[in-house]
Design an enzyme around this catalytic site. Structure first.
Site, PDB file in Angstrom:
ATOM      1  N   THR A   6       0.849  -1.201   0.000  1.00  0.00           N
ATOM      2  CA  THR A   6       0.000   0.000   0.000  1.00  0.00           C
ATOM      3  C   THR A   6       0.884   1.251   0.000  1.00  0.00           C
ATOM      4  O   THR A   6       1.981   1.252   0.560  1.00  0.00           O
ATOM      5  CB  THR A   6      -0.966   0.041   1.204  1.00  0.00           C
ATOM      6  N   GLY A   7       0.362   2.291  -0.639  1.00  0.00           N
ATOM      7  CA  GLY A   7       1.122   3.544  -0.714  1.00  0.00           C
ATOM      8  C   GLY A   7       2.390   3.372  -1.530  1.00  0.00           C
ATOM      9  O   GLY A   7       3.445   3.913  -1.179  1.00  0.00           O
ATOM     10  N   ALA A   8       2.278   2.657  -2.668  1.00  0.00           N
ATOM     11  CA  ALA A   8       3.479   2.289  -3.426  1.00  0.00           C
ATOM     12  C   ALA A   8       3.901   3.352  -4.439  1.00  0.00           C
ATOM     13  O   ALA A   8       4.894   3.178  -5.132  1.00  0.00           O
ATOM     14  CB  ALA A   8       3.243   0.959  -4.146  1.00  0.00           C
ATOM     15  N   SER A   9       3.162   4.465  -4.524  1.00  0.00           N
ATOM     16  CA  SER A   9       3.498   5.445  -5.562  1.00  0.00           C
ATOM     17  C   SER A   9       4.681   6.319  -5.171  1.00  0.00           C
ATOM     18  O   SER A   9       5.300   6.937  -6.033  1.00  0.00           O
ATOM     19  CB  SER A   9       2.282   6.338  -5.855  1.00  0.00           C
ATOM     20  N   GLY A  11       7.772   7.526  -1.775  1.00  0.00           N
ATOM     21  CA  GLY A  11       8.372   7.337  -0.446  1.00  0.00           C
ATOM     22  C   GLY A  11       8.763   5.900  -0.162  1.00  0.00           C
ATOM     23  O   GLY A  11       9.316   5.186  -1.017  1.00  0.00           O
ATOM     24  N   ILE A  12       8.458   5.464   1.054  1.00  0.00           N
ATOM     25  CA  ILE A  12       8.880   4.143   1.526  1.00  0.00           C
ATOM     26  C   ILE A  12       8.178   3.029   0.732  1.00  0.00           C
ATOM     27  O   ILE A  12       8.788   1.998   0.405  1.00  0.00           O
ATOM     28  CB  ILE A  12       8.585   4.024   3.037  1.00  0.00           C
ATOM     29  N   GLY A  13       6.910   3.254   0.367  1.00  0.00           N
ATOM     30  CA  GLY A  13       6.182   2.246  -0.406  1.00  0.00           C
ATOM     31  C   GLY A  13       6.794   2.051  -1.782  1.00  0.00           C
ATOM     32  O   GLY A  13       6.938   0.920  -2.264  1.00  0.00           O
ATOM     33  N   SER A 138       6.073   3.539  13.373  1.00  0.00           N
ATOM     34  CA  SER A 138       6.964   4.703  13.482  1.00  0.00           C
ATOM     35  C   SER A 138       7.691   4.646  14.819  1.00  0.00           C
ATOM     36  O   SER A 138       7.151   4.122  15.805  1.00  0.00           O
ATOM     37  CB  SER A 138       6.142   6.000  13.438  1.00  0.00           C
ATOM     38  N   TYR A 151      -1.229  10.630  15.919  1.00  0.00           N
ATOM     39  CA  TYR A 151      -0.364   9.816  15.041  1.00  0.00           C
ATOM     40  C   TYR A 151       0.397   8.776  15.863  1.00  0.00           C
ATOM     41  O   TYR A 151       0.406   7.586  15.514  1.00  0.00           O
ATOM     42  CB  TYR A 151       0.608  10.743  14.318  1.00  0.00           C
TER      43      TYR A 151
END
Ligand code: NAD
Length: 243
Positions: A6-9, A11-13, A138, A151
């Protein structure tokens, strides 16, 4: 091997997708709004010999998470690795965080990933290799955060969730956490140069980390090399000692 991230577009993903891309690997690249960036990641992983599918979803919305799971389950009968990386980092003093903001932070950072893990369980259970789930938490889950109580508590909830699932899903599925410290991605883009220097001063290794350094930790926990590792947290933070 089939990996969903997830969130692969970005940063870390993104770094994780590139790290896992290899001849024979199949990647499901989830993204939210950054479709051009997701396309670019797809191009890069295909260049490395992997196959890829791109799927968009707003993980803060229960209905979208469900649609995403259904779409993925239609394409893949089994999943070997699930990386629950997408997240938001809102910042505000505690007395300015409304209940709605608290809930929204938990929705994206905890409930979305939990729902996704739950809905993808049938495919994870069918992995011929023994599946692995990695939650991206985190360092703030362990140190606490000034101006980020929602957060930090959401990221701490992920640790409890992962430890619970590690027990409940063993021995079929391993479940672990990667807890990054300060990593050079869009999440830190709002930092002033002074804030960045302040961050660096508190890090024993003397610098902000890179997304690919977190991706290495994720890849390890997904790999056969981590076959006896479950329910743990791998800290990737340059030596900032968690509480
Ligand atoms: P980033 O902002 O580049 O990535 C965040 C990702 O989450 C993006 O791909 C974004 O599209 C996705 N996302 C956000 N809201 C979403 C939603 N509602 N639905 C679907 N996707 C959504 O930042 P990053 O640093 O790569 O963050 C990745 C993860 O690492 C996050 O969970 C973040 O909390 C965690 N993390 C980052 C740092 C850091 O310093 N960069 C430190 C600790 C933890």
């Amino acid at each position: 091997m089939r990996f969903a991230i997830t969130g692969a577009s970005r940063g870390i993903g993104r770094a994780t997708a590139l790290r896992l891309a290899a001849p024979g690997s199949e990647l499901a690249l989830h993204y939210h709004t950054h479709s051009a960036e997701a396309e670019e990641v797809e191009r890069r992983v295909v260049q490395r010999g992997a196959t890829a599918v791109r799927l968009a979803a707003d993980l803060s919305r229960t209905g979208e998470v469900h649609r995403f799971s259904e779409e993925l389950l239609r394409r893949w009968s089994s999943i070997d690795g699930l990386v629950l990386n997408a997240g938001v980092y809102p910042r505000a003093p505690f007395d300015r965080i409304s209940t709605d903001e608290f809930e929204s932070c938990f929705q994206t950072n905890v409930f979305g990933p939990a729902q996704l893990a739950s809905e993808l369980l049938p495919a994870l259970r069918r992995s011929a290799h023994g599946a692995s789930i990695v939650f991206v938490s985190s360092v703030l889950a362990f140190t606490g955060s000034t101006r980020g109580a929602h957060y930090a508590s959401a990221k701490a909830a992920l640790v409890g969730l992962a430890r619970s699932l590690a027990r409940e899903l063993a021995p079929t599925i391993r479940v672990n956490v990667v807890a990054p410290g300060s990593i050079d991605t869009a999440i830190l883009a709002g930092d002033s140069p002074e804030r960045r220097r302040d961050r660096e001063r508190t890090i024993p290794l003397g610098r902000i980390g890179r997304a690919d350094e977190v991706a290495e930790a994720v890849a390890f926990l997904l790999s056969p090399g981590a076959s006896y590792v479950t329910g743990t947290t791998l800290h990737v933070n340059g030596g900032v000692l968690p509480a």
